[in-house]
Design a protein around this motif. Structure first.
Motif, PDB file in Angstrom:
ATOM      1  N   ASP A 163       4.438  28.953  48.690  1.00 30.41           N
ATOM      2  CA  ASP A 163       4.507  27.872  49.676  1.00 30.41           C
ATOM      3  C   ASP A 163       5.928  27.644  50.177  1.00 30.41           C
ATOM      4  OD1 ASP A 163       1.844  27.378  49.732  1.00 30.41           O
ATOM      5  OD2 ASP A 163       1.894  25.612  48.434  1.00 30.41           O
ATOM      6  N   MET A 164       6.888  28.245  49.475  1.00 29.40           N
ATOM      7  CA  MET A 164       8.297  28.169  49.876  1.00 29.40           C
ATOM      8  C   MET A 164       8.758  26.729  50.051  1.00 29.40           C
ATOM      9  SD  MET A 164       8.558  31.397  52.502  1.00 29.40           S
ATOM     10  CE  MET A 164      10.328  31.294  52.598  1.00 29.40           C
ATOM     11  N   THR A 165       8.574  25.945  49.003  1.00 36.45           N
ATOM     12  CA  THR A 165       9.009  24.553  49.035  1.00 36.45           C
ATOM     13  C   THR A 165       9.322  24.062  47.639  1.00 36.45           C
ATOM     14  OG1 THR A 165       8.459  22.345  49.855  1.00 36.45           O
ATOM     15  CG2 THR A 165       6.703  23.564  48.793  1.00 36.45           C
ATOM     16  N   VAL A 166      10.087  23.003  47.593  1.00 36.33           N
ATOM     17  CA  VAL A 166      10.348  22.315  46.331  1.00 36.33           C
ATOM     18  C   VAL A 166       9.096  21.578  45.902  1.00 36.33           C
ATOM     19  CG1 VAL A 166      11.621  20.401  45.296  1.00 36.33           C
ATOM     20  CG2 VAL A 166      12.816  22.083  46.687  1.00 36.33           C
ATOM     21  N   LEU A 167       8.819  21.580  44.603  1.00 41.32           N
ATOM     22  CA  LEU A 167       7.691  20.840  44.050  1.00 41.32           C
ATOM     23  C   LEU A 167       8.200  19.759  43.115  1.00 41.32           C
ATOM     24  CD1 LEU A 167       5.232  23.725  43.074  1.00 41.32           C
ATOM     25  CD2 LEU A 167       5.229  22.375  45.169  1.00 41.32           C
ATOM     26  N   ALA A 168       7.547  18.624  43.143  1.00 41.33           N
ATOM     27  CA  ALA A 168       7.831  17.589  42.152  1.00 41.33           C
ATOM     28  C   ALA A 168       7.342  18.074  40.794  1.00 41.33           C
ATOM     29  CB  ALA A 168       7.132  16.289  42.534  1.00 41.33           C
ATOM     30  N   ASN A 169       7.898  17.515  39.714  1.00 41.46           N
ATOM     31  CA  ASN A 169       7.461  17.911  38.377  1.00 41.46           C
ATOM     32  C   ASN A 169       5.960  17.791  38.212  1.00 41.46           C
ATOM     33  OD1 ASN A 169      10.033  18.528  37.451  1.00 41.46           O
ATOM     34  ND2 ASN A 169      10.417  16.466  36.722  1.00 41.46           N
ATOM     35  N   GLU A 170       5.401  16.716  38.811  1.00 42.92           N
ATOM     36  CA  GLU A 170       3.972  16.471  38.661  1.00 42.92           C
ATOM     37  C   GLU A 170       3.118  17.514  39.379  1.00 42.92           C
ATOM     38  OE1 GLU A 170       6.329  13.050  37.800  1.00 42.92           O
ATOM     39  OE2 GLU A 170       6.231  14.276  39.615  1.00 42.92           O
ATOM     40  N   GLN A 171       3.748  18.315  40.262  1.00 42.42           N
ATOM     41  CA  GLN A 171       3.008  19.334  41.014  1.00 42.42           C
ATOM     42  C   GLN A 171       3.072  20.705  40.358  1.00 42.42           C
ATOM     43  OE1 GLN A 171       5.172  18.542  44.671  1.00 42.42           O
ATOM     44  NE2 GLN A 171       3.342  17.698  45.618  1.00 42.42           N
ATOM     45  N   VAL A 172       3.697  20.766  39.193  1.00 40.72           N
ATOM     46  CA  VAL A 172       3.761  22.008  38.436  1.00 40.72           C
ATOM     47  C   VAL A 172       2.760  21.917  37.293  1.00 40.72           C
ATOM     48  CG1 VAL A 172       5.214  23.563  37.100  1.00 40.72           C
ATOM     49  CG2 VAL A 172       6.186  22.295  39.024  1.00 40.72           C
ATOM     50  N   ILE A 173       1.748  22.769  37.316  1.00 43.92           N
ATOM     51  CA  ILE A 173       0.678  22.725  36.317  1.00 43.92           C
ATOM     52  C   ILE A 173       0.671  24.056  35.568  1.00 43.92           C
ATOM     53  CG2 ILE A 173      -1.800  22.442  35.952  1.00 43.92           C
ATOM     54  CD1 ILE A 173      -1.865  20.918  38.621  1.00 43.92           C
ATOM     55  N   ASP A 174       0.919  23.980  34.271  1.00 35.59           N
ATOM     56  CA  ASP A 174       0.989  25.193  33.449  1.00 35.59           C
ATOM     57  C   ASP A 174       1.948  26.219  34.034  1.00 35.59           C
ATOM     58  OD1 ASP A 174      -0.874  24.119  31.682  1.00 35.59           O
ATOM     59  OD2 ASP A 174      -2.574  24.926  32.799  1.00 35.59           O
ATOM     60  N   GLY A 175       3.061  25.729  34.577  1.00 34.86           N
ATOM     61  CA  GLY A 175       4.084  26.613  35.110  1.00 34.86           C
ATOM     62  C   GLY A 175       3.794  27.194  36.477  1.00 34.86           C
ATOM     63  N   ARG A 176       2.696  26.728  37.129  1.00 37.34           N
ATOM     64  CA  ARG A 176       2.305  27.265  38.433  1.00 37.34           C
ATOM     65  C   ARG A 176       2.229  26.156  39.475  1.00 37.34           C
ATOM     66  NH1 ARG A 176       0.302  32.495  38.247  1.00 37.34           N
ATOM     67  NH2 ARG A 176       0.111  33.341  36.121  1.00 37.34           N
ATOM     68  N   GLY A 177       2.431  26.539  40.729  1.00 36.24           N
ATOM     69  CA  GLY A 177       2.328  25.582  41.820  1.00 36.24           C
ATOM     70  C   GLY A 177       0.916  25.064  41.951  1.00 36.24           C
ATOM     71  N   TRP A 178       0.780  23.758  42.126  1.00 40.73           N
ATOM     72  CA  TRP A 178      -0.534  23.118  42.132  1.00 40.73           C
ATOM     73  C   TRP A 178      -1.405  23.632  43.281  1.00 40.73           C
ATOM     74  CZ3 TRP A 178      -2.405  19.795  46.021  1.00 40.73           C
ATOM     75  CH2 TRP A 178      -1.488  19.515  47.051  1.00 40.73           C
ATOM     76  N   ARG A 179      -0.799  24.091  44.379  1.00 39.01           N
ATOM     77  CA  ARG A 179      -1.580  24.520  45.538  1.00 39.01           C
ATOM     78  C   ARG A 179      -1.720  26.035  45.593  1.00 39.01           C
ATOM     79  NH1 ARG A 179      -1.226  26.000  50.862  1.00 39.01           N
ATOM     80  NH2 ARG A 179      -2.814  25.101  52.243  1.00 39.01           N
ATOM     81  N   SER A 180      -0.593  26.760  45.443  1.00 43.68           N
ATOM     82  CA  SER A 180      -0.616  28.214  45.598  1.00 43.68           C
ATOM     83  C   SER A 180      -1.021  28.945  44.325  1.00 43.68           C
ATOM     84  CB  SER A 180       0.763  28.712  46.027  1.00 43.68           C
ATOM     85  OG  SER A 180       1.695  28.567  44.959  1.00 43.68           O
ATOM     86  N   GLY A 181      -0.774  28.323  43.174  1.00 45.65           N
ATOM     87  CA  GLY A 181      -1.038  28.991  41.904  1.00 45.65           C
ATOM     88  C   GLY A 181       0.051  29.965  41.501  1.00 45.65           C
ATOM     89  N   ALA A 182       1.119  30.038  42.298  1.00 42.91           N
ATOM     90  CA  ALA A 182       2.210  30.973  42.002  1.00 42.91           C
ATOM     91  C   ALA A 182       3.058  30.465  40.848  1.00 42.91           C
ATOM     92  CB  ALA A 182       3.077  31.156  43.239  1.00 42.91           C
ATOM     93  N   LEU A 183       3.645  31.411  40.082  1.00 42.76           N
ATOM     94  CA  LEU A 183       4.565  31.028  39.027  1.00 42.76           C
ATOM     95  C   LEU A 183       5.774  30.331  39.636  1.00 42.76           C
ATOM     96  CD1 LEU A 183       4.533  34.154  36.689  1.00 42.76           C
ATOM     97  CD2 LEU A 183       3.808  31.837  36.090  1.00 42.76           C
TER      98      LEU A 183
END
Length: 896
Positions: A163-183
């Protein structure tokens, strides 16, 4: 003749139209009456309102309507928290402009909310995505920057490479982006921050002034700010193991008393010493890269497996040159807290103990419970974190931890390393500066221009707002503003050379951190150089009552408190420091879940698809469509995923707004969850019809009767009930105890019905100008004025909860104007004093029952009445009491 049922479909739109035409709820800043500012957290325009909105906004509306009735000039505004990621995602997914999506949603939700009959001042409406709003926000950003309250610096962030963006801590789930699923990667990016840490102590101290805030919210904020008093200790590195040029490791600790229990040092992956150690250690470099993939959220770090890598570097213990400890890079240490380094004392910290046990490090007990045996006291699987007595700590043995803290501080502060003491006392805060840069297009643009020659240059005030472009493309990954062909290209305001705009936008929490101030003067469109909210003795701020969810306890509420102070420091506010004088956090609306099938393959279905019946004493559910059995699940927060949602439109269409309002207020205390049930809604609707029936049937018989309180008999008792309700319901609304106030209104309706049962009034044509009759009999003239007064008081008191019904009843009774224009009923103090009192009665100090007696009864009468009670006579067994102790109007104790 039977009365027609109350029809909300006809009544509610009629009154809403009449209120709007008269502009009944518009507040005027120059109104001389005392001001009262009622505000609910404004909604995000997601497209549809939900039942949670109904409850939250009804609560605020009750307070606003009540305060108007009490003579206040009430400001009760509404707007839209309109920027944010959902609109951007919808725009990307549906190939539409986020602006079009947002304003379409606003129109839909506005129509829905208006159908609830909320007494909002729509003249002050704005959306945070309006350029007329965020131009002032941009000016404040620049003023904060000039005042040193905003800065641009490099910081470690969670970066989603897809997604090429900064994520808030709460948007990181199991080390992956909440939307893209990328590490997720941890990157160092240059970002804008608001320096909330500069006001950490002030924000902490201010909590003590918020007397009308829930204690739980104040505690959450205090913990988030996280003030701690500790010691900064400088640990020498052994020369043989240290990278060239590195001589010491600074560690901040709140437990220097446990220094003799230290068995290792742990540093963050980004610590300068870790970076130096990894320069010639490929295995360590790989480990650092690996742990950087995890998120930075505290909860994730606390629950993640503790991992470390021995760097080979060792430190020297401050009190023993022969004692060295290993330095690990560990995944549970963060660079942005303290110094990014800790000393691990396994016996006193569970995290350190888990780490030590995993890597075979020593565990030395240094604090034991008072009275324990130091020779046998051990720590194996559970750390000891309570107070006690120091052991295994040389010159500290026998001290309390606090005394040991002071002793360590005193001794080490007197030792120098180079030109600095080896230790010094420090106050540390957990609070971090507020990162406000977002790589998103649907937000307020940051008003800064970057020039190769001049650096970061503020946009000139006269060129504000920096507006978003009309056309945005989501064809490429990343921020559409960064990819826009023309928008970001601009000349430097200082040198005139080609430059580029900041393509980041502000965190949407910035938008909601000052909106309450804008509501006080939303028409101020003077040059944004002076967006001062005038706030003197006639000002609106602070907000008198703020209502919203407890989930906003930290970010929104803390940011708003910072913003208010920052606005004052930069001339945008001139008096207040705290934005919200009173805060109330309401409970959620919950509903049981329904599934067709069981286990993982079960499919959730909505309440609208299910019929629930009582069969053989047990609730059974089935699909309405074909009778398929449905499993009734747990009562949970309404969510789309579990489909246990109720559409407010359906409720309003079937029952009307007043029924929905009455139900969400009456079913449970406002700070607790309310369980939405069809039976509960139907019960509320029956009460609506019951009130209408009583008023509409009594109205013809009471025509021409002037309201007055009763003087004796049933009329006097009805007046007592009505006047008590006027006092008590007002007190309940002031305390936001709506369910208690509603219970008192139920009692008043019962009392009215006891005097004049619904259905008892009959008026024939020949009697319309003759005497009033009740059930074919003449209505007692002594009762009619009291009945009229009680009904009028009832109608005014239900108006905050059920405003449409109230105005329909008021009109039927022949009242003029709107109920919202009527003052709250004035009660007669003589009628609200109970003539009787209930006294607990004890026998030998143990309560056996109660005595109801006249409040003004003398002690002789009380004693005689007590001794006549059956349970007292039984306890005395025919004997005279040794003593009767009477505490006037409080309690009686019979000593046998």
């Amino acid at each position: 003749m039977a009365t027609e049922r109350y029809n909300p479909r006809a009544s509610e739109p009629k009154w809403q139209k009449a209120w709007a035409e008269k502009k009944l709820f518009e507040a005027h800043n120059d109104d001389p009456r005392p001001k009262y500012y009622m505000l609910e957290m404004f909604p995000y325009p997601s497209g549809r309102i939900h039942i949670g909105h109904v409850r939250n906004y009804t609560m605020g509306d009750v307070v606003a309507r009540y305060k108007r009735a009490k003579g206040f000039n009430v400001l009760h505004p509404i707007g839209w928290d309109a920027f944010g990621l959902p609109a951007e995602n919808a725009a990307r997914d549906n190939n539409v402009n986020p602006r079009d999506w947002t304003y379409a949603n606003i129109k839909t939700m506005k129509d829905q909310l208006k159908s609830m009959g909320l007494s909002w001042d729509w003249a002050r409406e704005f959306a945070t995505c309006d350029a007329s709003y965020y131009k002032h926000q941009q000016k404040m950003f620049l003023d904060f920057w000039k005042a040193g309250l905003a800065e641009r610096k490099s910081a470690k962030v969670n970066w989603d490479p897809v997604d090429m963006t900064v994520l808030a801590n709460e948007q990181v789930i199991d080390g992956r982006g909440w939307r893209s699923g990328a590490l997720v990667e941890q990157r160092d990016l240059t970002q804008w921050f608001f320096k909330i840490t500069s006001m950490a102590q002030e924000l902490l101290d201010g909590l003590s002034t918020l007397e009308r805030w829930p204690d739980k919210v104040k505690l959450m904020q205090a913990n988030w700010i996280g003030r701690s008093e500790g010691l900064l200790i400088r640990w020498p590195l052994t020369a043989a193991t240290a990278p060239a040029g590195e001589r010491e490791l600074d560690v901040y600790t709140t437990r220097p008393d446990t220094i003799f229990g230290a068995s290792f040092m742990a540093i963050a992956a980004d610590h300068p010493l870790a970076k130096r150690a990894a320069e010639n250690n490929a295995e360590l470099a790989a480990f650092i890269k690996d742990i950087k993939r995890g998120g930075t959220a505290t909860a994730e770090i606390e629950t993640a497996e503790k991992r470390g890598f021995d760097t080979g570097i060792r430190v020297v213990h401050p009190f023993d040159e022969s004692w060295t400890l290993p330095v690990y890079v560990a995944n549970f240490v963060l660079m942005d807290y303290g110094t990014g380094a800790i000393f691990g004392c396994p016996s006193g910290d569970q995290r350190d103990l888990d780490f030590a046990n995993k890597y075979g490090l020593p565990v030395i007990p240094v604090v034991m419970p008072e009275g324990a045996d130091a020779r046998t006291f051990q720590i194996t699987e559970e750390a000891y974190t309570d107070d006690g007595v120091m052991i295994n700590s040389r010159f500290l043995d026998g001290m309390t931890p606090q005394a040991a803290f002071d002793e360590v501080a005193t001794r080490l502060s007197g030792v120098a390393i180079g030109n600095r003491p080896q230790a010094e006392r420090k106050v540390q805060f957990r609070l971090r500066d507020w990162l406000v840069s977002r790589q998103r297009c649907w937000g307020a643009p940051i008003p800064v221009i970057y020039c190769d020659d001049c650096g970061a240059v503020p946009v000139r005030a006269e060129n504000l707002p920096v507006e978003l472009p009309d056309h945005l493309s989501f064809d490429k990954p990343g921020n559409p503003l960064d990819n826009h062909p023309t928008w970001k290209h601009v000349d430097c305001p200082q040198c005139g050379k080609p430059a580029r705009r900041d393509t980041d936008t502000m965190d949407t929490f910035v938008d909601s951190s000052w909106y309450f101030a804008r509501f006080t003067d939303p028409w101020n469109e003077a040059a944004p150089t002076t967006m001062a909210v005038v706030d003197g003795k006639n000002g609106w701020l602070p907000v008198n009552q703020y209502i919203g969810g407890v989930e906003h306890a930290i970010l929104h509420l803390l940011y708003s408190r910072f913003f208010t102070r920052a606005m004052k420091a930069t001339g945008h506010l001139n008096v207040v420091e705290e934005p919200f004088d009173g805060l109330f956090t309401q409970g959620m609306v919950v509903h049981e879940t329904y599934r067709v099938g069981s286990g993982a393959n079960g499919q959730y279905v909505t309440p609208a698809e299910v019929r629930v019946d009582m069969i053989d004493g047990e609730r059974k559910a089935a699909l309405i469509s074909d009778g398929t059995p449905v499993e009734i699940g747990a009562i949970e927060k309404m969510s789309k995923s579990k489909k246990n949602v109720v559409d407010p439109d359906d409720i309003l269409a079937n029952y009307g707004a007043d029924t929905a309002r009455w139900f969400v207020l009456s079913d449970s205390p406002p700070d607790r969850d309310v369980i939405w049930t069809e039976a509960g809604v139907e019960g509320a609707h029956r009460f609506v019809q019951r009130v209408w029936r009583q008023v509409s049937e009594a109205a013809p018989a009471l025509a021409g009767v002037s309201p007055a309180q009763g003087v004796s008999g049933p009329a006097l008792e009805l007046s007592r009930m009505a006047h008590r309700a006027a006092k008590q319901v007002a007190e309940d609304i002031e305390r936001i105890a709506f369910n208690k106030g509603i219970a008192r209104l139920y009692e008043l309706v019962n009392a009215i019905q006891a005097l004049a049962p619904a259905g008892a009034f009959t008026v024939s044509q020949s009697e319309t100008s003759g005497p009033n009759v009740l059930g074919g009999r003449s209505l007692n003239p002594e009762n009619a004025p009291a009945l009229r007064q009680a009904l009028e008081m009832l109608v005014i008191m239900i108006a905050p909860m059920m405003p449409h019904l109230a105005d329909e009843c008021w009109s039927t009774l022949g009242g003029t104007g709107f109920v919202a224009e009527r003052p709250w009923p004035v009660y007669d103090p003589a009628l609200v004093v109970d003539s009787e009192i209930v006294l607990p009665v004890q026998v030998n100090g143990k309560k056996r029952g109660d005595l109801t007696i006249a409040r003004d009864a003398d002690q002789g009468a009380v004693e005689k009445a007590v001794l006549a009670l059956d349970f007292v006579q039984k306890a005395l067994e025919g004997k005279a009491p040794r003593k009767v102790i009477i505490v006037p109007q409080r309690i009686v104790n019979v000593v046998a």
